[in-house]
Write a protein that holds these residues in place. Structure first.
Motif, short mmCIF file in Angstrom:
data_model
loop_
_atom_site.label_atom_id
_atom_site.label_comp_id
_atom_site.label_asym_id
_atom_site.label_seq_id
_atom_site.Cartn_x
_atom_site.Cartn_y
_atom_site.Cartn_z
N VAL A 11 0.75 -1.06 0.10
CA VAL A 11 -0.18 0.13 0.11
C VAL A 11 0.97 1.19 -0.03
CG1 VAL A 11 -1.98 1.19 1.23
CG2 VAL A 11 -1.96 -1.29 1.12
N HIS A 12 0.64 2.06 -0.92
CA HIS A 12 1.40 3.31 -1.15
C HIS A 12 0.60 4.43 -0.79
CE1 HIS A 12 4.99 1.28 -2.91
NE2 HIS A 12 4.00 0.38 -3.65
N LEU A 13 0.68 5.26 0.28
CA LEU A 13 -0.13 6.26 0.65
C LEU A 13 0.16 7.71 0.04
CD1 LEU A 13 -0.10 5.70 4.56
CD2 LEU A 13 -1.91 5.17 2.97
N GLY A 41 -4.73 18.66 10.82
CA GLY A 41 -3.54 19.16 10.15
C GLY A 41 -2.42 17.90 10.12
N GLU A 42 -2.43 17.08 10.89
CA GLU A 42 -1.61 16.06 10.93
C GLU A 42 -1.46 15.24 9.74
OE1 GLU A 42 0.76 15.15 13.47
OE2 GLU A 42 0.31 17.21 14.27
N PRO A 43 -0.32 14.50 9.21
CA PRO A 43 -0.46 13.80 7.97
C PRO A 43 -0.96 12.28 8.29
CG PRO A 43 1.75 13.75 8.86
CD PRO A 43 1.14 14.70 9.84
N VAL A 44 -1.75 11.87 7.10
CA VAL A 44 -2.11 10.52 7.23
C VAL A 44 -0.65 9.57 6.88
CG1 VAL A 44 -3.49 8.61 5.91
CG2 VAL A 44 -4.44 11.06 6.42
N THR A 45 -0.37 8.69 7.83
CA THR A 45 0.67 8.02 7.64
C THR A 45 0.38 6.32 7.97
OG1 THR A 45 1.28 7.65 9.92
CG2 THR A 45 2.02 9.41 8.83
N ASP A 59 -1.46 4.98 10.70
CA ASP A 59 -2.90 5.16 10.86
C ASP A 59 -3.41 4.05 10.21
OD1 ASP A 59 -2.90 7.80 11.98
OD2 ASP A 59 -2.33 8.41 9.80
N VAL A 60 -2.85 3.24 9.33
CA VAL A 60 -3.19 2.02 8.69
C VAL A 60 -3.10 0.82 9.46
CG1 VAL A 60 -3.08 0.40 6.64
CG2 VAL A 60 -2.97 2.87 6.42
N ALA A 61 -2.06 0.68 10.13
CA ALA A 61 -1.70 -0.48 11.05
C ALA A 61 -2.89 -0.28 12.24
CB ALA A 61 -0.33 -0.38 11.28
N PHE A 62 -2.81 0.97 12.63
CA PHE A 62 -3.80 1.22 13.85
C PHE A 62 -5.21 0.71 13.68
CE2 PHE A 62 -6.66 3.82 15.98
CZ PHE A 62 -6.44 3.72 17.54
N THR A 63 -5.61 1.08 12.38
CA THR A 63 -6.88 0.71 12.09
C THR A 63 -7.02 -0.91 12.01
OG1 THR A 63 -7.22 2.89 10.89
CG2 THR A 63 -8.99 1.00 10.45
N LEU A 64 -6.01 -1.42 11.27
CA LEU A 64 -6.44 -2.94 11.16
C LEU A 64 -6.29 -3.56 12.49
CD1 LEU A 64 -4.34 -3.35 8.13
CD2 LEU A 64 -6.61 -3.21 8.15
N THR A 115 2.97 -4.87 8.22
CA THR A 115 4.12 -4.59 8.43
C THR A 115 4.14 -2.90 8.13
OG1 THR A 115 5.17 -6.66 7.89
CG2 THR A 115 6.55 -4.74 7.69
N VAL A 116 4.64 -1.73 8.71
CA VAL A 116 4.97 -0.76 8.33
C VAL A 116 6.27 -0.52 7.76
CG1 VAL A 116 5.21 1.77 9.42
CG2 VAL A 116 3.41 0.31 10.19
N VAL A 117 6.43 -0.22 6.60
CA VAL A 117 7.51 -0.14 5.70
C VAL A 117 8.38 1.14 6.10
CG1 VAL A 117 8.79 -0.23 3.76
CG2 VAL A 117 6.88 -2.09 4.22
N ASP A 118 7.69 2.15 5.75
CA ASP A 118 8.08 3.72 6.22
C ASP A 118 6.79 4.62 6.15
OD1 ASP A 118 6.95 4.69 3.72
OD2 ASP A 118 8.96 3.88 2.62
N GLU A 119 6.60 5.73 6.48
CA GLU A 119 5.63 6.63 6.72
C GLU A 119 4.72 6.40 5.66
OE1 GLU A 119 6.19 10.68 7.76
OE2 GLU A 119 6.96 10.16 9.77
N GLN A 120 4.89 6.26 4.35
CA GLN A 120 3.92 6.19 3.42
C GLN A 120 3.77 4.61 2.68
OE1 GLN A 120 5.54 9.54 3.44
NE2 GLN A 120 3.69 9.72 4.23
N THR A 121 4.38 3.87 3.43
CA THR A 121 4.38 2.52 2.69
C THR A 121 3.77 1.34 3.83
OG1 THR A 121 6.06 3.04 1.32
CG2 THR A 121 5.37 0.64 1.42
N VAL A 122 2.98 0.46 3.55
CA VAL A 122 2.55 -0.50 4.52
C VAL A 122 2.37 -1.81 3.52
CG1 VAL A 122 0.43 -1.46 6.06
CG2 VAL A 122 1.04 1.11 5.57
N GLU A 123 2.92 -2.82 4.24
CA GLU A 123 3.05 -4.41 3.56
C GLU A 123 1.71 -5.12 4.21
OE1 GLU A 123 6.47 -6.49 2.03
OE2 GLU A 123 5.96 -7.71 3.63
#
Length: 544
Positions: free
Chosen positions: A102-104, A113-117, A120-125, A165-173
């Protein structure tokens, strides 16, 4: 093998939306935007169903899901069946149908004002999967590695999904336990789950999430609008976000009016509302269709839908399938479609309408046959002095009228029935408690055929109490089958079992009328209603 409609090609790799364009489902924070109605007024939408819950992870009603789509974004949008577009994610791609990246969108932000990172995806799941959280979405993530393959829950004591797996701030596996159909990931995880703000909610215990202020009315959101005001069972007000990452919405504010269905036509004619919401929660009563089609200030379109109205049987209080079958043959569904819907609908036995490429058109329907109904009933031990409790939700005039026909049909073959009409939130409470013998309820389904939530023994919306080891096995098998044709064969077998076991009977799928004021240059329910809010930032309101 029987012929079936071709499935659209999977669109898994997505290009970044053009600046200021793209697709979204909605949210907002503060301020009016330019280029909207000439006098700055709200765009007003008529809706007939009150919201049962705004809780993004525990929604069992379409009205609540739809209301949240203005304010909360998913990873992807689905403007057309199985055609996916960027929302919070620019793409979800895979090379092996088991590991999905997943590429955010780095421009996406929350309304504070906070960025979506990726956090957030990992927290939701992880919140959905947490053993203590109350959710209707467990089955949506049950394909992920490390969670229960039926409930989507983690083992007791665990709090993080191994397959996320959180790869970086804009990438989730995302890793699934087995290869799965890419369309399943794109639709069920990508376009149907709202992403939640970790920084705002991380201190809320999962067991208490349903009681949090956010679950009552989300206050830090990611879409083109934010909630401005909510009056229970009366109205929902939204304000546009000037800083929405796909561009400031054209309309500065939107108002949803919750009203009796009988008022829709008159308010459209008077200009008091600019459109109906469609999708079963804003349907124009059939008797008013000719009126709205004749109005010169609106445009009306009628489409087939994926929605189905069911009569559900409590299999614990009505355990004999022959009794349930007697009821099915007693109900004159042709009369409902021909008279109440005036032909604007179709008879449906199970969860799939003609719009679904998975419907088994070779399966013999359960026809209206009162003689067979009496014969079946006479062959059971059912005590005909038993009074059956029939629960009917208010708000949908056709559904309420169909209940009258069903009641008469059942009484004509010897059943004693007591009907109770309640509002929809009350019906959901009664359904969840099993406090009924029969009830009417509607469902708007996905294109993906997985209906574990309804037919699985632990499904979040399995109100009937139905449990079948074979069905659970086939549902799990179908969900993890990446080949479309092989999946279709499994669902053929499932449809045959459901018709044989009859935990519920599909009644009809009514066509949806989308009525939009000619003042609306862009906007209104789309033919594929799930994609109706895909372009909501581009909706606009002008002069006649």
């Amino acid at each position: 093998m029987r012929a079936r409609a071709a499935l659209p090609a999977s669109v898994v790799v997505l290009a970044l939306a053009a600046c200021g364009g793209g697709f979204s489902e909605g949210q907002a924070d503060g301020g009016a935007s330019a280029g909207s109605g000439a006098d700055g007024e709200s765009l007003v939408i008529g809706n007939i169903n009150p919201v049962a819950s705004f809780n993004p992870i525990n929604q069992t009603d379409v009205a609540g899901q739809w209301a949240n789509e203005f304010v909360l974004d998913s990873l992807l949008d689905q403007p057309e069946p199985l055609q996916f577009a960027p929302e919070l994610a620019t793409s979800i791609d895979t090379e092996d149908n088991q590991t999905y990246t997943v590429h955010l969108d780095p421009e996406a932000t929350w309304s504070d004002g906070e960025p979506v990172t990726s956090a957030d995806v990992a927290f939701t799941l992880n919140l959905i999967a947490h053993p203590a959280s109350v959710t209707s979405l467990g089955t949506s993530i049950s394909s992920l590695d490390g969670v229960d393959p039926v409930t989507g829950k983690l083992p007791e004591g665990e709090t993080e999904i191994p397959g996320v797996t959180v790869v970086d701030e804009q990438t989730v596996e995302l890793r699934t336990a087995q290869p799965v159909d890419p369309n399943y990931i794109s639709e069920i995880i990508g376009s149907r789950l709202f992403i939640l703000p970790a920084h705002h909610l991380e201190d809320v215990p999962p067991a208490d999430f349903g009681e949090s202020g956010f679950a009552q009315l989300p206050d830090v959101t990611s879409g083109p609008y934010t909630f401005a005001d909510y009056t229970k069972d009366v109205s929902i007000e939204y304000t546009a976000r000037e800083d929405y990452h796909e561009g400031t919405p054209e309309v500065p504010s939107i108002a949803v009016r919750i009203m009796p269905a009988a008022n829709l036509a008159g308010d459209l004619q008077a200009g008091a509302i600019h459109m109906n919401s469609g999708g079963g929660i804003g349907n124009i009563p059939v008797q008013d269709l000719a009126t709205v089609e004749g109005l010169d200030n609106v445009t009306t379109r009628i489409d087939e839908t994926l929605g189905v109205q069911f009569i559900e049987f409590n299999v614990e209080t009505i355990p004999d399938v022959d009794v349930r079958r007697a009821m099915a043959h007693a109900i004159n569904r042709e009369q409902i479609v021909d008279q109440l819907l005036q032909g604007n609908g179709q008879i449906v036995d199970g969860p799939y309408t003609s719009q679904s490429p998975y419907v088994d058109t070779d399966l013999e329907p359960l026809g209206y046959d009162p003689d067979l109904s009496r014969e079946l009933l006479d062959g059971t031990d059912f005590d005909e002095d038993t009074t059956l409790r029939f629960v009917v939700p208010t708000g949908n005039a056709i559904r309420e009228q169909s209940a009258d026909i069903i009641l008469q049909n059942l009484e004509a073959v010897g059943f004693e029935v007591e009907q109770t009409n309640v509002d929809f939130p009350t019906l959901l409470t009664m359904a969840d408690a099993g406090d009924y013998d029969m009830l009417l309820i509607g469902n708007t389904f996905n294109i993906d055929p997985d209906v574990t939530f309804m037919y699985g023994s632990q499904g979040s919306s399995n109100y009937t109490g139905y449990s079948s080891e074979r069905v659970d096995e086939l549902l799990a098998q179908a969900k993890s089958e990446p080949d479309t044709d092989a999946r279709a064969e499994i669902y053929d077998e499932l449809q045959a079992i459901w018709q044989e076991d009859l935990p519920q009977l599909g009644l009809y799928s009514d066509h949806a009328a989308s009525v939009v004021s000619n003042r609306v240059a862009e906007g209104g329910a789309a033919p594929f209603w799930r994609g109706s809010l895909a372009d909501v930032p581009r909706w606009s309101l002008g002069d006649m």
